[in-house]
Motif scaffolding. Sequence first.
Motif, mmCIF file in Angstrom:
data_model
loop_
_atom_site.group_PDB
_atom_site.id
_atom_site.type_symbol
_atom_site.label_atom_id
_atom_site.label_comp_id
_atom_site.label_asym_id
_atom_site.label_seq_id
_atom_site.Cartn_x
_atom_site.Cartn_y
_atom_site.Cartn_z
ATOM 1 N N UNK A 105 -0.852 -3.190 -22.471
ATOM 2 C CA UNK A 105 -0.955 -4.438 -23.222
ATOM 3 C C UNK A 105 -0.556 -5.628 -22.354
ATOM 4 N N UNK A 106 0.501 -5.465 -21.590
ATOM 5 C CA UNK A 106 0.936 -6.541 -20.690
ATOM 6 C C UNK A 106 -0.155 -6.852 -19.678
ATOM 7 N N UNK A 107 -0.754 -5.809 -19.125
ATOM 8 C CA UNK A 107 -1.806 -6.013 -18.123
ATOM 9 C C UNK A 107 -3.021 -6.685 -18.756
ATOM 10 N N UNK A 108 -3.420 -6.209 -19.927
ATOM 11 C CA UNK A 108 -4.598 -6.775 -20.586
ATOM 12 C C UNK A 108 -4.395 -8.244 -20.927
ATOM 13 N N UNK A 109 -3.190 -8.614 -21.319
ATOM 14 C CA UNK A 109 -2.918 -10.012 -21.643
ATOM 15 C C UNK A 109 -2.980 -10.901 -20.405
ATOM 16 N N UNK A 110 -2.621 -10.339 -19.279
ATOM 17 C CA UNK A 110 -2.657 -11.113 -18.034
ATOM 18 C C UNK A 110 -4.032 -11.089 -17.371
ATOM 19 N N UNK A 111 -4.862 -10.105 -17.738
ATOM 20 C CA UNK A 111 -6.187 -9.940 -17.121
ATOM 21 C C UNK A 111 -7.215 -9.676 -18.220
ATOM 22 N N UNK A 112 -7.405 -10.640 -19.094
ATOM 23 C CA UNK A 112 -8.289 -10.443 -20.239
ATOM 24 C C UNK A 112 -9.735 -10.191 -19.831
ATOM 25 N N UNK A 113 -10.079 -10.600 -18.630
ATOM 26 C CA UNK A 113 -11.451 -10.397 -18.159
ATOM 27 C C UNK A 113 -11.797 -8.925 -17.991
ATOM 28 N N UNK A 114 -10.792 -8.055 -17.934
ATOM 29 C CA UNK A 114 -11.061 -6.638 -17.681
ATOM 30 C C UNK A 114 -11.956 -6.033 -18.759
#
Length: 203
Positions: A105-114
Motif C-alpha cells: 500500500x505504501x509503495x502503491x501510494x508513492x507510485x500510483x502509475x504502477x
Amino acid sequence: MADAPPDKDDKTPRTARGERTRRALLSAAAQEFGEKGFHEGSISGITRRAGCALGSFYTYFASKDDIFRALVNDMSGQVRDYVSPRIAAARDGVEAERIGLLSFLEFARAHKEIYRIIDEAEFVDQAAYRAHYENTAARMTVRLSKAAERGEIAPDVEEVHAWAIMGMNVFLGLRYGVWDDSRPAEEIARIANTLIERGIGRR
C-alpha cells in the motif's frame, strides 16, 4: 582462447554513468506511460522527461515496446525490493502478510502509475504481464510454505492461497492506494490480515 566479440544486441550499461542514464530513462518512461498510457506515450516524451538525447535512448532500448517491457520488469522488481526487507522483520507468517500488504500500500501510494502500467501490459506485452504476477505469487508461495513448515500457519497452505492473498492485495492497493489514499494504510492492513489469520492461521 580469444574473447568473444561483444553482442551488438546487448544494451546492458557498462559504466555507472550508463546505468544512471538507463535509470533516468526508466523513471521518465514510468511518468510518460503513467500519464499518457502506452499508445499515447512516445520515445521523444521519455527522452524529454529524462533530459537525454534521442540517441541515448537507443543506446539502451531498441524501441518503445522494449522500454515498456523493461519498465514492467523494473517496477515489479521495485515492489519486491521495497516489500521483501520489511517482511523479513516479521515475527511470524501471519504478521509477514500484514507487513506485506502494508508495504505494498505504501509503495502503491508513492507510485500510483504502477497500476496503469501493469494493467496495460496485459495487452501490450502479455509475457511481462504474466511474469509480474507469476513471480509475485511464486515468492508468496515459498514464504507461506516456509511459515507452514515452522508451524506458524496452517500446514495445508499452497499456491492457491498465495494467489488469493495476492488478489486481495492488488485490489486493496487499487482502492486504498490509487483511488483514495486518505484511510491509514496500517488500518487497511490490520483489517485484511484478520481474514488471513482466520483463514490460514494456526488451528
